[in-house]
Write a protein that holds these residues in place. Structure first.
Motif, short mmCIF file in Angstrom:
data_model
loop_
_atom_site.label_atom_id
_atom_site.label_comp_id
_atom_site.label_asym_id
_atom_site.label_seq_id
_atom_site.Cartn_x
_atom_site.Cartn_y
_atom_site.Cartn_z
N TYR A 47 0.71 -1.11 -0.01
CA TYR A 47 -0.11 -0.20 0.16
C TYR A 47 0.75 1.19 0.00
O TYR A 47 0.50 2.29 -0.68
N GLY A 48 1.84 1.19 0.89
CA GLY A 48 2.79 2.29 0.89
C GLY A 48 3.46 2.76 -0.42
O GLY A 48 3.56 3.80 -1.10
N THR A 49 3.88 1.54 -1.30
CA THR A 49 4.33 1.74 -2.52
C THR A 49 3.49 2.22 -3.70
O THR A 49 3.58 3.15 -4.40
N ILE A 50 2.14 1.80 -3.49
CA ILE A 50 1.06 2.36 -4.37
C ILE A 50 0.87 3.92 -3.96
O ILE A 50 0.83 4.69 -5.10
N ILE A 51 0.76 4.06 -2.77
CA ILE A 51 0.45 5.38 -2.20
C ILE A 51 1.51 6.64 -2.88
O ILE A 51 1.31 7.69 -3.50
N LEU A 52 2.78 6.01 -2.82
CA LEU A 52 3.78 7.01 -3.09
C LEU A 52 3.90 7.30 -4.51
O LEU A 52 4.28 8.32 -4.90
N SER A 53 3.72 6.05 -5.33
CA SER A 53 3.57 6.26 -6.55
C SER A 53 2.60 7.20 -7.03
O SER A 53 2.49 7.81 -7.93
N PHE A 54 1.24 7.00 -6.55
CA PHE A 54 -0.02 7.76 -6.82
C PHE A 54 0.40 9.21 -6.71
O PHE A 54 0.12 10.03 -7.52
N MET A 55 1.08 9.48 -5.42
CA MET A 55 1.43 10.93 -5.32
C MET A 55 2.27 11.53 -6.24
O MET A 55 2.33 12.75 -6.41
N SER A 56 3.00 10.72 -6.87
CA SER A 56 3.87 11.23 -8.33
C SER A 56 2.95 11.95 -9.29
O SER A 56 3.22 13.05 -9.73
N GLY A 57 1.70 11.08 -9.38
CA GLY A 57 0.66 11.88 -10.53
C GLY A 57 0.13 13.11 -9.89
O GLY A 57 -0.09 13.62 -10.61
N VAL A 58 -0.34 13.15 -8.49
CA VAL A 58 -0.73 14.50 -8.10
C VAL A 58 0.24 15.42 -8.22
O VAL A 58 -0.10 16.54 -8.91
N LEU A 59 1.55 15.42 -7.81
CA LEU A 59 2.56 16.30 -8.48
C LEU A 59 2.65 16.78 -9.86
O LEU A 59 2.78 17.83 -10.10
N TRP A 60 2.62 15.50 -10.50
CA TRP A 60 2.70 15.79 -12.16
C TRP A 60 1.36 16.56 -12.44
O TRP A 60 1.67 17.92 -13.37
N GLY A 61 0.25 16.72 -11.84
CA GLY A 61 -0.80 17.12 -11.95
C GLY A 61 -0.55 18.92 -11.88
O GLY A 61 -1.06 20.00 -12.45
N PHE A 62 -0.01 19.12 -10.62
CA PHE A 62 0.12 20.51 -10.29
C PHE A 62 1.42 20.95 -11.17
O PHE A 62 1.34 22.21 -11.58
N ALA A 63 2.56 20.17 -11.59
CA ALA A 63 3.43 20.94 -12.44
C ALA A 63 2.65 21.34 -13.94
O ALA A 63 3.26 22.32 -14.65
#
Length: 145
Positions: A47-63
């Motif tokens: 779950y930690g791996t999934i969420i950390l990867s998911f958060m990359s997508g959130v940051l991409w959205g901010f970019a």
């Protein structure tokens, strides 16, 4: 709570439930025959791996809200959490949980970068600090079992 809109707050807190449940289960595994320490730690790791990867997508959205060099830097930084999660896998489960905890601390630093550059909602850091403290605590519990 702290000026955070209801939906992100409720969903963010709900996203903590697997972290909390797995960390709690890992502490009970030695006294409960229905629970195994390995299963709860593996759940925490997955779950930690999934969420950390998911958060990359959130940051991409901010970019995507930036332009020029700021956008380029944002895109580069946004993939770091997913790469960290990928490359820090393997080895002992406890070590990997520790590395994930470091990854979430690093994610908070990246969150702050995007916040300071005006790419996040104003309440973003208030939410991220609360969530990160709980996630890192849960991962640390698992790492030191």
């Amino acid at each position: 709570m702290f000026g955070i809109p209801r939906a992100p707050l409720v969903l963010g807190l709900a996203g903590l439930l697997p972290f909390i449940a797995a960390a709690f289960a890992s502490t009970l595994a030695h006294s409960n025959p229905l629970l195994t320490k390995v299963d709860s730690l593996e759940a925490l790791l997955l779950y930690g791996t999934i969420i950390l990867s998911f958060m990359s997508g959130v940051l991409w959205g901010f970019a995507t809200k930036a332009e020029g060099t700021k956008a380029t830097v944002g895109y580069i930084l946004s993939v770091l959490p997913a790469l960290w999660a990928f490359f820090m896998r393997g080895g002992a489960v406890a070590d990997t949980l520790f590395y994930l905890a470091i990854g979430f601390i690093g994610l908070l630093v990246l969150d702050y970068f995007f916040y300071r550059n005006g790419l996040t909602p104003r309440w973003w850091m208030r939410l991220r600090i609360v969530l990160t403290v709980i996630v890192v605590t849960c991962l640390s519990i698992g790492a030191y079992q």
